[in-house]
Scaffold this active site. Sequence first.
Site, mmCIF file in Angstrom:
data_model
loop_
_atom_site.group_PDB
_atom_site.id
_atom_site.type_symbol
_atom_site.label_atom_id
_atom_site.label_comp_id
_atom_site.label_asym_id
_atom_site.label_seq_id
_atom_site.Cartn_x
_atom_site.Cartn_y
_atom_site.Cartn_z
ATOM 1 N N ASP A 164 0.811 -1.221 0.000
ATOM 2 C CA ASP A 164 0.000 0.000 0.000
ATOM 3 C C ASP A 164 0.845 1.271 0.000
ATOM 4 O O ASP A 164 0.337 2.366 -0.251
ATOM 5 C CB ASP A 164 -0.869 0.026 1.268
ATOM 6 C CG ASP A 164 -2.215 -0.631 1.042
ATOM 7 O OD1 ASP A 164 -2.680 -0.667 -0.100
ATOM 8 O OD2 ASP A 164 -2.798 -1.105 2.031
HETATM 9 C C1 BGC Z 1 -2.555 -3.738 4.581
HETATM 10 C C2 BGC Z 1 -2.364 -4.687 3.422
HETATM 11 C C3 BGC Z 1 -1.097 -4.335 2.697
HETATM 12 C C4 BGC Z 1 0.082 -4.303 3.639
HETATM 13 C C5 BGC Z 1 1.345 -3.861 2.969
HETATM 14 C C6 BGC Z 1 -1.321 -3.743 5.450
HETATM 15 O O1 BGC Z 1 -1.462 -2.793 6.433
HETATM 16 O O2 BGC Z 1 -3.666 -4.139 5.325
HETATM 17 O O3 BGC Z 1 -3.460 -4.610 2.548
HETATM 18 O O4 BGC Z 1 -0.902 -5.306 1.708
HETATM 19 O O5 BGC Z 1 -0.191 -3.423 4.701
HETATM 20 O O6 BGC Z 1 1.334 -2.546 2.622
#
Ligand code: BGC
Length: 811
Positions: A483
């Site tokens: 993200d």
């Molecule tokens: C999110 C995931 C994401 C991960 C890496 C997490 O906080 O819930 O959807 O893939 O972070 O960024």
Amino acid sequence: MKYGHFDDIRREYVITDPRTPLPWINYLGSEEFFTLFSNTAGGYAFYKDARLRRLTRYRYNNAPLDQEGFRLYVRDGNSVWNPGWQPVQAELDSYSCRHGLGYSVISGSKDSVSVTQELLVPQGDNCLLMRVTVENAGKSEKRISLFPFIEFCLWDAVDDGANFQRNYSIGEVEVEGAAIYHKSEYRERRNHYAVFWSNRIPDGFDTSRDAFLGAYGSPARPEAVFGKGCTGSIAHGWQPVAAQQFDLKLEPCKTEKLIFGLGYIENPQEEKWLRPGIINKERASAMIARYSDDTSFENALSVLKTYWNGLLSSYQLESGDEKLNRMVNIWNQYQCMVTFNMSRSASYYESGTGRGMGFRDSCQDLLGFVHIIPDRARERILDIAATQFPDGSAYHQYQPLTKKGNLAVGSGFNDDPLWLIAGTDAYLRETGDWSILNEPTDFDNDPSLAEPLLEHLRRSFNYIKTHLGPHGLPLIGRADWNDCLNLNCFSESPGESFQTTGPSEGPVAESVFIAGMFVKYGRAWVDICRHLDLIEEAEAAEKEIAKVEQAVLSAGWDGKWFRRAFDAYGNVVGGQDCEEGQIFIEPQGMCVMAGIGQETGEAEIALQSVGNRLETKYGIMLLQPAYTRYRLELGEITSYPPGYKENAGIFCHNNPWIVCAETMLGHGNRAFDLYRKTAPAYIEDISEIHRTEPYVYSQMIAGADAPSFGEAKNSWLTGTAAWTFVSISQYILGIQPTLNGLQINPCIPRDLHSFRIVRRYRGATYRITVDNPEHVEQGVREITLGGKPIQGSVLPVLDSGAVADIHVLMG
Ligand code: BGC
């Protein structure tokens, strides 16, 4: 250093020191009513949705920590204490907290009085129950007062913490007998209220926080408890609470038990009122009657234990390694249930007010949950798919109560659609229930747009296929799995969303990670098509997959590892020539899991690079070298100080990808070695460094660049739970559901001589013994079913109810 120990027989973690480095919590409830409960009796309760139907208040970021909860004060003469130590923090003579599967038990004693608080959410009901047992272990009579105390939340947890000009005027309660009803906003549009009750008429009560704690009082020193007792206050606005007082006279060696409950009641609109101003309590009375004595609590507890025994029996291991057994048989599966229920919404790090259910998160959670309760997985898949847009893209999040996509975040995370294929594929492999693909499923929650689920998967695949960039790799959009890798955002102002600022989506920035996913889950889509005899579609899809695979091996290959992405200027992200962030974990895991470069050697080289460049004693870091300054073109990932979160933290979620990848190459020793590095039971001894609960995974462990290297954060709600269960159960121990049966393909450490697994699959029970007399890491020489050899390595689907003994000889 440890703060407790595992009790595997009772399937509990026993905390023996209340001063754990952080609150160590448990989740009570697995259906619609939930309670988070910490080892010092902190926590909060909600119905379905931690934001929109919050029953009790919780202040994150509080000091002292973890003040709100399910408090029980004991007054013994001049001494006041809590069996869970908090919030009074009086020294106890003994203390323990047992977190079990769906229940928790706190016991504390002081001056010959021992008090036990047992909490659970009964199956099939919307309430929290608390049994309190008080024992006088001394030689003389004791006069003890008990005060249970909770603070109500005014339902919408965000509004509750923000809109004080209104909220200080709307709080309303009713008190009747031993029950306190919280009915704020019931007079207008709400048709639900909360009730706190006890099974004995109290000697006093308070419903106004100021009256109980004192206007300037605190949970650590409630005026009522330290002073003259409860005042009988009725809350009008301000802060409604439920507090009661029980004055007990206890002869030596005598025990008293009390039952308390906190329930959520909904009334149909036309049945809201008994008479003007007085709520209809019929349903509440029935609930209270259901749990009015010790036997009903005992029954609820035993139903819960039977329920969990049943759930966990789908996969049980006997390996001779007690840490491995306890992770596989108990805690990893338990955490999978919790992540399935919560997605990333409510924990001690997720406030329940921010994110609802994540599209990709929930799809991945299914991978570790689908064998536990397939029917609920089915329902979830259809809920998630209904939030998908007609073009195949997807809302990134949705709210559990409304099941509607979250507009504020919207779509554009281009990995999301493929996770729907991943989740559905796992369901089909587990259940063989192909009917799910025919289920009419909304697009964008609009029934007029409904199409069979199969069409959703098709559009998922097609969305990626039609959104490729200059190198023939998938466009990244706002971000992919990571993200924080925001290649189309360019945010310069503090407070802006890293994902939605700027163009957010663009025609140039591409993701090698999504390419790996496209190959892996695209092939799953091809298998589904073939199974349905959609041969032309399958062949066409294979061609697209082959093109993307080639693009990974050319533009996506950096010589020693897979690149991460191309940014909006077409520059490489995650390559040897980058100043920082030269190598990332995600594409190494996903591309190797997809089988890319397995025959041509790139996979092997990539995993060696992971070992050389990313591995530490606490796990594998997400990237190296860490970014040391904010980079506009990369976004949030560079906003974190080095070593934290996505900027070179040990992001536990993608460690199991590497474990799976290692097994793809037959490296059993290596895979298990990596598995152990992050598995909680194996690192229990360093709890003072790790700090989060030693029975569950955390999202992140600080990486080698961080001053607090080895310290974990964000426990419980992480895709790590599902992925580690997949990595250990399917890739290392090698019991893999396929569309046509159970494939047996262990890839284990050489010194594992033999293990047994009982696996419930499509209604039949497979009792599998694996022997490894030659101490190989991979390779199956023979499989017998009921004493007869089978062809190949896939166990057939047996009749429901059948029990079969399988013997696997490795070598
Ligand atoms: C999110 C995931 C994401 C991960 C890496 C997490 O906080 O819930 O959807 O893939 O972070 O960024």
